[in-house]
Design a protein around this motif. Sequence first.
Motif, mmCIF file in Angstrom:
data_model
loop_
_atom_site.group_PDB
_atom_site.id
_atom_site.type_symbol
_atom_site.label_atom_id
_atom_site.label_comp_id
_atom_site.label_asym_id
_atom_site.label_seq_id
_atom_site.Cartn_x
_atom_site.Cartn_y
_atom_site.Cartn_z
ATOM 1 N N GLN A 140 0.834 -1.207 0.000
ATOM 2 C CA GLN A 140 0.000 0.000 0.000
ATOM 3 C C GLN A 140 0.866 1.253 0.000
ATOM 4 O OE1 GLN A 140 -2.184 -1.228 3.518
ATOM 5 N NE2 GLN A 140 -4.089 -1.136 2.340
ATOM 6 N N ARG A 141 1.946 1.242 0.773
ATOM 7 C CA ARG A 141 2.863 2.383 0.791
ATOM 8 C C ARG A 141 3.502 2.582 -0.582
ATOM 9 N NH1 ARG A 141 4.015 0.364 5.809
ATOM 10 N NH2 ARG A 141 5.877 -0.704 5.113
ATOM 11 N N ARG A 142 3.915 1.470 -1.207
ATOM 12 C CA ARG A 142 4.519 1.573 -2.548
ATOM 13 C C ARG A 142 3.521 2.151 -3.547
ATOM 14 N NH1 ARG A 142 6.932 -3.276 -1.144
ATOM 15 N NH2 ARG A 142 5.293 -4.494 -2.168
ATOM 16 N N LYS A 143 2.273 1.707 -3.469
ATOM 17 C CA LYS A 143 1.254 2.219 -4.377
ATOM 18 C C LYS A 143 1.030 3.715 -4.131
ATOM 19 C CE LYS A 143 -3.249 1.022 -6.230
ATOM 20 N NZ LYS A 143 -4.323 0.030 -6.195
ATOM 21 N N GLY A 144 0.989 4.116 -2.868
ATOM 22 C CA GLY A 144 0.821 5.530 -2.538
ATOM 23 C C GLY A 144 1.985 6.380 -3.016
ATOM 24 N N HIS A 145 3.212 5.890 -2.794
ATOM 25 C CA HIS A 145 4.391 6.635 -3.244
ATOM 26 C C HIS A 145 4.428 6.712 -4.762
ATOM 27 C CE1 HIS A 145 6.577 5.567 0.770
ATOM 28 N NE2 HIS A 145 5.650 6.488 0.915
ATOM 29 N N GLY A 146 4.034 5.612 -5.416
ATOM 30 C CA GLY A 146 3.980 5.618 -6.883
ATOM 31 C C GLY A 146 2.957 6.625 -7.386
ATOM 32 N N GLY A 147 1.814 6.714 -6.707
ATOM 33 C CA GLY A 147 0.793 7.699 -7.074
ATOM 34 C C GLY A 147 1.301 9.120 -6.914
ATOM 35 N N ILE A 192 -12.450 4.558 -4.655
ATOM 36 C CA ILE A 192 -12.441 5.845 -3.972
ATOM 37 C C ILE A 192 -13.566 5.883 -2.934
ATOM 38 C CG2 ILE A 192 -12.693 8.353 -4.267
ATOM 39 C CD1 ILE A 192 -10.092 7.082 -5.431
ATOM 40 N N ALA A 193 -13.200 6.163 -1.712
ATOM 41 C CA ALA A 193 -14.150 6.371 -0.613
ATOM 42 C C ALA A 193 -13.427 7.205 0.436
ATOM 43 C CB ALA A 193 -14.596 5.034 -0.020
ATOM 44 N N GLY A 194 -14.164 7.904 1.275
ATOM 45 C CA GLY A 194 -13.536 8.653 2.361
ATOM 46 C C GLY A 194 -13.024 10.023 1.988
ATOM 47 N N VAL A 195 -13.591 10.646 0.957
ATOM 48 C CA VAL A 195 -13.105 11.941 0.493
ATOM 49 C C VAL A 195 -13.131 12.987 1.608
ATOM 50 C CG1 VAL A 195 -13.514 13.821 -1.139
ATOM 51 C CG2 VAL A 195 -13.695 11.461 -1.899
ATOM 52 N N HIS A 196 -14.174 12.987 2.432
ATOM 53 C CA HIS A 196 -14.252 13.978 3.509
ATOM 54 C C HIS A 196 -13.151 13.761 4.550
ATOM 55 C CE1 HIS A 196 -18.251 14.641 1.766
ATOM 56 N NE2 HIS A 196 -18.054 15.876 2.202
ATOM 57 N N ASP A 197 -12.805 12.516 4.821
ATOM 58 C CA ASP A 197 -11.695 12.245 5.739
ATOM 59 C C ASP A 197 -10.382 12.750 5.151
ATOM 60 O OD1 ASP A 197 -13.407 11.019 7.540
ATOM 61 O OD2 ASP A 197 -13.008 8.998 6.760
ATOM 62 N N TRP A 198 -10.210 12.560 3.849
ATOM 63 C CA TRP A 198 -8.990 13.037 3.201
ATOM 64 C C TRP A 198 -8.914 14.552 3.242
ATOM 65 C CZ3 TRP A 198 -9.746 9.737 -1.818
ATOM 66 C CH2 TRP A 198 -9.617 8.378 -1.504
ATOM 67 N N MET A 199 -10.060 15.221 3.052
ATOM 68 C CA MET A 199 -10.064 16.681 3.099
ATOM 69 C C MET A 199 -9.704 17.163 4.501
ATOM 70 S SD MET A 199 -10.138 19.551 1.620
ATOM 71 C CE MET A 199 -10.744 19.234 -0.019
ATOM 72 N N ALA A 200 -10.213 16.486 5.516
ATOM 73 C CA ALA A 200 -9.863 16.855 6.891
ATOM 74 C C ALA A 200 -8.357 16.731 7.103
ATOM 75 C CB ALA A 200 -10.628 15.979 7.881
ATOM 76 N N GLN A 201 -7.735 15.708 6.526
ATOM 77 C CA GLN A 201 -6.289 15.530 6.632
ATOM 78 C C GLN A 201 -5.559 16.687 5.952
ATOM 79 O OE1 GLN A 201 -5.037 11.776 5.006
ATOM 80 N NE2 GLN A 201 -2.903 12.076 5.555
ATOM 81 N N ASP A 250 -8.065 2.830 -9.628
ATOM 82 C CA ASP A 250 -7.462 1.991 -10.662
ATOM 83 C C ASP A 250 -8.226 2.144 -11.970
ATOM 84 O OD1 ASP A 250 -5.637 1.091 -8.843
ATOM 85 O OD2 ASP A 250 -6.541 -0.888 -8.564
ATOM 86 N N GLY A 251 -7.492 2.384 -13.040
ATOM 87 C CA GLY A 251 -8.092 2.487 -14.356
ATOM 88 C C GLY A 251 -8.835 3.780 -14.629
ATOM 89 N N GLU A 252 -8.751 4.737 -13.746
ATOM 90 C CA GLU A 252 -9.467 6.010 -13.892
ATOM 91 C C GLU A 252 -8.482 7.164 -13.986
ATOM 92 O OE1 GLU A 252 -12.654 6.128 -14.335
ATOM 93 O OE2 GLU A 252 -13.114 4.057 -13.805
ATOM 94 N N GLU A 253 -8.990 8.359 -14.319
ATOM 95 C CA GLU A 253 -8.150 9.550 -14.410
ATOM 96 C C GLU A 253 -7.997 10.191 -13.032
ATOM 97 O OE1 GLU A 253 -9.918 12.803 -16.605
ATOM 98 O OE2 GLU A 253 -11.900 12.244 -15.910
#
Length: 115
Positions: A5-12, A57-66, A93-96
């Motif tokens: 998961q960390r590798r995927k996040g860093h790659g993103g 994608i889920a948790g957009v409001h939590d991400w905004m709080a971060q 995955d597979g999206e813009e």
Amino acid sequence: MGASQRRKGHGGERELCALLSDLLGRVVQRHLGQAREGGADIEVGPFLIECKRRARIAGVHDWMAQAEHAAERLRNAEPGIRPRVPVIAFRADGEEWLVAFALEDAVQLMREALG
């Protein structure tokens, strides 16, 4: 969080930095150590970007709080600097790539663009 998961996040983060660098014509780099320091993943001018790369994608409001927490922490650490705009960038995955930020910040950008 697991290593994959960390590798995927860093790659993103690297992928988004490369896209922003190409689109903006300037070098955009990720903040190494931001997880430890509580900062944003990427900073572009006044925009503090929290980058999320997920299968779904889920948790957009939590991400905004971060992202808002990172902006508040910088405001407190560096009084007198220009305001920071918390932004989240995310891609399933597979999206813009998509970005989200508060409507108040969007309206301000729209006003500036409309002159």
